[in-house]
Design a protein around this motif. Structure first.
Motif, PDB file in Angstrom:
ATOM      1  N   ALA A 133     131.117  26.434 -53.143  1.00 10.52           N
ATOM      2  CA  ALA A 133     131.179  27.000 -51.625  1.00 10.52           C
ATOM      3  C   ALA A 133     132.364  26.242 -50.876  1.00 10.52           C
ATOM      4  CB  ALA A 133     129.955  27.354 -51.094  1.00 10.52           C
ATOM      5  N   THR A 134     132.218  24.943 -51.260  1.00 14.11           N
ATOM      6  CA  THR A 134     133.103  23.808 -50.375  1.00 14.11           C
ATOM      7  C   THR A 134     134.232  23.411 -51.305  1.00 14.11           C
ATOM      8  OG1 THR A 134     131.794  22.191 -51.416  1.00 14.11           O
ATOM      9  CG2 THR A 134     131.035  23.175 -49.160  1.00 14.11           C
ATOM     10  N   ASP A 135     134.240  23.850 -52.555  1.00 15.36           N
ATOM     11  CA  ASP A 135     135.396  23.137 -53.140  1.00 15.36           C
ATOM     12  C   ASP A 135     135.953  24.413 -54.319  1.00 15.36           C
ATOM     13  OD1 ASP A 135     137.102  21.972 -54.985  1.00 15.36           O
ATOM     14  OD2 ASP A 135     136.068  20.060 -55.161  1.00 15.36           O
ATOM     15  N   PRO A 136     137.069  24.930 -53.982  1.00 11.39           N
ATOM     16  CA  PRO A 136     137.204  26.209 -54.869  1.00 11.39           C
ATOM     17  C   PRO A 136     137.706  25.570 -56.277  1.00 11.39           C
ATOM     18  CG  PRO A 136     138.433  26.237 -52.591  1.00 11.39           C
ATOM     19  CD  PRO A 136     137.729  24.869 -52.772  1.00 11.39           C
ATOM     20  N   GLU A 137     138.174  24.430 -56.310  1.00 12.47           N
ATOM     21  CA  GLU A 137     138.455  23.886 -57.745  1.00 12.47           C
ATOM     22  C   GLU A 137     137.066  23.989 -58.445  1.00 12.47           C
ATOM     23  OE1 GLU A 137     141.482  20.937 -58.378  1.00 12.47           O
ATOM     24  OE2 GLU A 137     142.251  21.319 -56.140  1.00 12.47           O
TER      25      GLU A 137
END
Length: 231
Positions: A133-137
């Motif tokens: 949720a916080t890091d698209p990668e």
């Protein structure tokens, strides 16, 4: 591997360097898993991982390159139970379950194998969700496009199960796969075990008997591992 000469010719001996590298990798992954579960992905630094594993932080970077790479390795090895590059459907437990002569026997073995996986994966599921949720990668490391790997596994199990003599004739492989996919999901496991306080054994017993009622003509299938209740 190194070779040594003996009376019977060349004998291979373990490559000590490769073994050290494997053990170092395992220590780093175990340390990272503990820290990610305890305090979350975002706040855990690679220096903390290195300190817990007893290695230099440069070693962590050398082996995994990035924190994201380490996290993916943690998730993948947690699901598999080891670092071997063997797909679930090629693993001994899955093949043995599918080889059972009856649907009831396969279901009992299959639920047992899935229970082992869920017991390892459940603690890290909230970490995966928060990290993605916080890091698209992070999310991109497990592409959403294409068939869901977990459904692919359950469909293969369903095809084997519905071909057995005691499988319910009114349930086809697609329907059976849906039932396996839904009832043996990490989300449902967490609801019962984490949120409602059931023991893993009680969840396994419930899942096996519930699925047996849906999939087998001779239900229920008891695992002998507990009653549906709290630990």
């Amino acid at each position: 591997m190194d070779e040594v000469k003996g009376t019977g010719g060349s004998v291979k001996r373990p490559d000590k360097r490769a073994e050290r590298s494997r053990r170092t990798r395992e220590k780093i992954v175990a340390a990272a898993r503990d820290l990610f579960v305890a305090q979350g992905y975002g706040v855990t630094s690679l220096q903390e991982v290195a300190d817990r594993a007893g290695v230099a932080v440069q070693t962590v970077y050398f082996v995994f390159r990035t924190k994201r790479g380490l996290f993916k390795d943690v998730v993948d090895t947690t699901i598999a139970g080891d670092a071997e590059p063997v797909a679930t459907m090629d693993r001994a437990w899955f093949r043995a379950a599918c080889a059972e002569p009856t649907a009831a026997g396969q279901l009992r073995s299959h639920v047992r194998g899935v229970a082992d996986i869920l017991g390892r994966v459940a603690p890290i599921m909230p970490v995966i969700a928060a990290a993605a949720a916080t890091d698209p990668e992070i999310a991109a490391q497990w592409p959403a496009a294409g068939p869901d790997p977990r459904y692919t596994v359950q469909h293969a199990a369903a095809k084997a199960l519905t071909a057995k003599p005691d499988a319910r004739p009114d349930v086809d492989a697609d329907r059976a796969a849906d039932l396996l996919y839904g009832l043996l999901s990490p989300e449902l496991y967490l609801i019962f075990v984490r949120d409602r306080g059931w023991s893993p054994e009680a969840w396994e017993e419930w899942a096996a008997t519930t699925l047996a009622a849906q999939l087998c003509t001779d239900a229920p299938v008891s695992t002998g591992r507990g009653q549906a209740g709290v630990s």
